[in-house]
Design an enzyme around this catalytic site. Structure first.
Site, short mmCIF file in Angstrom:
data_model
loop_
_atom_site.label_atom_id
_atom_site.label_comp_id
_atom_site.label_asym_id
_atom_site.label_seq_id
_atom_site.Cartn_x
_atom_site.Cartn_y
_atom_site.Cartn_z
N LYS A 180 50.25 35.15 39.89
CA LYS A 180 49.81 34.87 41.09
C LYS A 180 48.24 34.53 41.23
O LYS A 180 47.20 35.14 41.15
CB LYS A 180 49.70 36.12 41.83
CG LYS A 180 49.79 36.00 43.42
CD LYS A 180 49.38 37.17 44.31
CE LYS A 180 47.89 37.44 44.08
NZ LYS A 180 47.12 36.33 44.81
N GLY A 232 39.51 40.55 38.78
CA GLY A 232 39.18 40.36 40.22
C GLY A 232 38.34 41.52 40.42
O GLY A 232 37.62 41.94 39.74
N SER A 233 38.11 41.96 41.73
CA SER A 233 37.05 42.95 41.90
C SER A 233 37.37 44.21 41.72
O SER A 233 38.46 44.73 41.68
CB SER A 233 37.00 42.97 43.68
OG SER A 233 38.26 43.26 44.44
N THR A 234 36.41 45.35 41.81
CA THR A 234 36.72 46.69 41.33
C THR A 234 37.42 47.36 42.46
O THR A 234 38.39 48.05 42.09
CB THR A 234 35.14 47.18 41.37
OG1 THR A 234 34.47 46.57 40.18
CG2 THR A 234 35.39 48.53 40.88
N ALA A 236 39.93 46.31 44.51
CA ALA A 236 41.31 45.63 44.14
C ALA A 236 42.02 46.48 42.94
O ALA A 236 43.16 46.90 42.88
CB ALA A 236 41.47 44.39 44.09
N GLY A 237 40.93 46.29 41.63
CA GLY A 237 41.45 46.83 40.45
C GLY A 237 41.75 48.48 40.68
O GLY A 237 42.64 48.96 40.08
N GLU A 254 40.02 43.65 34.56
CA GLU A 254 38.75 43.06 34.16
C GLU A 254 37.88 42.91 35.58
O GLU A 254 38.54 42.11 36.45
CB GLU A 254 38.87 41.74 33.43
CG GLU A 254 39.56 41.73 32.28
CD GLU A 254 39.39 40.53 31.18
OE1 GLU A 254 39.32 41.09 30.19
OE2 GLU A 254 39.74 39.43 31.63
N CYS A 288 31.53 37.11 36.91
CA CYS A 288 31.33 38.55 36.68
C CYS A 288 30.29 39.07 36.03
O CYS A 288 29.63 40.23 36.18
CB CYS A 288 32.90 39.03 36.33
SG CYS A 288 33.31 38.23 35.00
N GLU A 387 27.71 44.55 43.59
CA GLU A 387 27.80 43.25 43.42
C GLU A 387 27.71 42.18 44.45
O GLU A 387 28.38 42.48 45.26
CB GLU A 387 29.28 43.07 42.44
CG GLU A 387 29.36 41.74 42.15
CD GLU A 387 30.96 41.69 41.63
OE1 GLU A 387 31.84 42.09 41.94
OE2 GLU A 387 31.03 40.91 40.23
P1 NAD Z 1 39.70 40.09 44.59
O1 NAD Z 1 39.87 41.34 43.94
O2 NAD Z 1 39.54 40.26 46.08
O3 NAD Z 1 40.91 39.23 44.36
C1 NAD Z 1 41.36 38.63 42.94
C2 NAD Z 1 42.84 38.47 43.24
O4 NAD Z 1 43.80 39.91 43.41
C3 NAD Z 1 43.44 37.40 44.02
O5 NAD Z 1 44.59 36.73 43.64
C4 NAD Z 1 43.92 38.41 45.22
O6 NAD Z 1 44.78 37.84 45.93
C5 NAD Z 1 44.51 39.62 44.38
N1 NAD Z 1 44.41 40.89 44.92
C6 NAD Z 1 43.34 41.14 45.88
N2 NAD Z 1 43.87 42.51 46.28
C7 NAD Z 1 44.66 42.90 45.65
C8 NAD Z 1 45.60 44.05 45.61
N3 NAD Z 1 45.24 45.38 46.06
N4 NAD Z 1 46.88 44.40 44.71
C9 NAD Z 1 47.00 42.97 44.02
N5 NAD Z 1 46.57 42.05 44.02
C10 NAD Z 1 45.17 41.71 44.74
O7 NAD Z 1 38.65 39.32 43.99
P2 NAD Z 1 37.78 37.90 44.30
O8 NAD Z 1 37.06 37.97 45.29
O9 NAD Z 1 39.09 36.80 44.27
O10 NAD Z 1 37.11 37.44 42.91
C11 NAD Z 1 35.75 38.04 42.69
C12 NAD Z 1 35.74 39.43 41.99
O11 NAD Z 1 36.58 39.09 40.57
C13 NAD Z 1 34.56 39.54 41.65
O12 NAD Z 1 34.24 41.00 41.81
C14 NAD Z 1 34.35 39.39 40.18
O13 NAD Z 1 33.33 40.05 39.43
C15 NAD Z 1 35.56 39.52 39.59
N6 NAD Z 1 35.72 39.10 38.20
C16 NAD Z 1 35.95 39.84 37.27
C17 NAD Z 1 36.07 39.02 35.89
C18 NAD Z 1 36.20 39.63 34.63
O14 NAD Z 1 36.54 39.28 33.62
N7 NAD Z 1 35.65 40.92 34.47
C19 NAD Z 1 36.29 37.57 35.79
C20 NAD Z 1 35.99 36.88 37.19
C21 NAD Z 1 35.99 37.60 38.36
#
Ligand code: NAD
Length: 451
Positions: A180, A232-234, A236-237, A254, A288, A387
């Protein structure tokens, strides 16, 4: 600009019409114009994708049972097809999220094929089975097997590089994948699908379902998924980890970062200024692992602030497709609003802006923001703790190395970090005291083969 319009998605090994009638509009970060449209996958499409991936994985003579060398043949075709589309991939990423094109050429144009080849060769060379002598007299046969159907969810900031850090090991080891992509950067994902179709994966091995967080959450909890890999974001993680915890489903996360750049009293920042830029402000501040907290010794505080201020104010801000641009726009209006909110918060908490803080003059269209440096930041300030994910640096003073270590470790994150010093032994000794996944001395590179 010619619109990039897709009517079908790459599912079940072919281009299919979606069950849902939704679409995802895609915008240029630098002009705010609509540049393309992609069908939005609904839950029925995601279910069909998971079902296809399940059947492909469970096929008794299918992908997961192939010899790694046979999978490597398909993956080599995939790598070649990605390379053929590399320049257009870089252009699309740059258009969508504002990544300067010279960076997109490195991260998004050539890196995916490198990663695909790396993992497919690794699997060919890796022993699939080994016999280990047991402690009780017998022995055990240890067999490496693919985990199954992988749901891979990626963000928009470095979309293809992150996609391939998931796809390459999963596919090379015999897993099947439902990916996705983030809605903000879905046009590069569609180009990747064209490369996958050309490579000739067996039906169901790779499926791509564009959509937002609800679709992501649907995949994470899907009963027929074996493993989740999320970047993605903490926030969502955490939600994903809770779901996977309840299901006892393996998950790799991550997440966000607020890494520290510790400038020691012997550092020559001028000599390493390009590396310092790369470690702190690359990709418009949207990476990130960037070191967005700069820790400076009180004895040289003014000098460090001046050096960083000069760096930030010298960056050329503009069209990300121009090879001379060092800083493009942020990915969206929402993201720029968020970053501007942090800038206001920094001011209200008593920090001082030394450069930037507003929107650049002459760039009325596009989600541009000036590279911004805050001085007089206290380690407890919101801008030093949360962040921001934009081009905003906070320079925090420290009085002793002990205090620098304490400030660097005073974070809920722990992703990257750097130490800047003329003495690499001293730098390494300090680096070992920082709680982070990786750390660099006088530079930072996220080396994919490091744990
Ligand atoms: P985000 O968490 O909003 O979204 C990331 C992805 O997850 C998107 O595809 C989104 O549609 C999906 N998503 C969001 N909430 C979800 C949920 N509850 N369940 C399942 N899927 C969900 O993050 P963003 O704003 O797109 O990206 C920026 C963030 O990503 C920053 O916090 C950045 O630090 C982090 N990031 C981390 C790394 C790493 O390797 N540690 C690398 C790149 C980005």
């Amino acid at each position: 600009m010619t619109q990039m319009t897709y009517n079908r998605l790459y599912l079940e090994g072919d281009w299919r019409r979606t069950a849902s009638s939704g679409t995802i509009p895609v915008y240029s970060a630098s002009t705010e114009e609509r540049i393309g449209t992609v069908p939005e996958a609904g839950t029925a499409d995601a279910d069909a994708a998971v079902q296809a991936a399940r059947e492909a994985f469970d096929d008794p003579t299918g992908w997961s049972t192939w010899d790694p060398a046979r999978r490597a043949e398909v993956l080599e075709r995939f790598a070649a097809a990605l390379e053929a589309r590399g320049a257009e991939t870089a252009r699309r990423v740059s258009l969508q999220n504002g990544m300067p094109i010279t960076l997109a050429e490195q991260f998004e144009q050539w890196f995916p094929a490198v990663v695909v080849r790396y993992y497919s060769h690794l699997m060919v060379d890796l022993a699939q089975e080994e016999t280990r002598p047991g402690m009780l007299g017998g022995s055990s046969r240890v067999i490496r097997q693919p985990v199954g159907v992988v749901a891979a969810i990626v963000p928009w900031n470095v979309p293809q590089a992150i996609t391939f850090l998931k796809l390459a090991p999963a596919l090379a080891s015999g897993c099947t994948v439902v990916l996705k992509p983030a809605p903000e950067t879905v046009l590069d994902a569609m180009l990747m699908c064209e490369a996958a179709a050309e490579a000739g994966f067996p039906a169901g091995v790779l499926n791509v379902v564009p959509g937002g967080r609800e679709l992501g959450a649907h995949l994470v909890s899907h009963p027929r998924v074996d493993k989740v890999s999320f970047t993605g974001s903490t926030a969502a993680g955490r939600a994903i980890a809770e779901t996977c915890g309840r299901l006892l489903r393996p998950v790799t996360l991550e997440l966000g970062g607020k890494s520290a750049a510790i400038v020691l009293d012997d550092a020559d920042l001028h000599a390493t200024i390009e590396s310092f830029y790369a470690a702190t402000l690359l990709n418009n501040g949207q990476i990130c692992w960037l070191c967005t907290r700069v820790l400076a010794p009180r004895s040289r505080y003014t000098e460090v602030v001046d050096t960083i201020t000069a760096l930030a104010s010298s960056l050329s801000v503009g069209d990300p497709l121009d090879p001379g641009t060092q800083m493009g726009p942020l990915v969206s209006a929402r993201q720029r609003d968020r970053v501007e909110g942090y800038i206001a918060k920094g001011l209200s908490e008593g920090a001082r802006i030394t450069t930037g803080g507003g929107r650049p003059k002459g760039l009325d269209r596009g989600w541009f923001l000036e590279p911004t440096v805050f001085a007089d930041v206290d380690a407890s300030h919101t801008i030093a703790q949360e962040e921001i994910f934009g081009p905003v640096l906070s320079v925090i003073p420290y009085s002793s190395e002990e205090e620098a270590v304490a400030i660097a470790n005073d974070s809920e994150y722990g992703l990257g970090g750097t130490v800047w010093t003329a003495d690499s032994d001293r730098g390494e000794a300090l680096a070992r005291r920082i709680s982070s996944g990786t750390i660099g001395i006088n530079a930072y590179a996220n080396e994919p083969t490091a744990p």
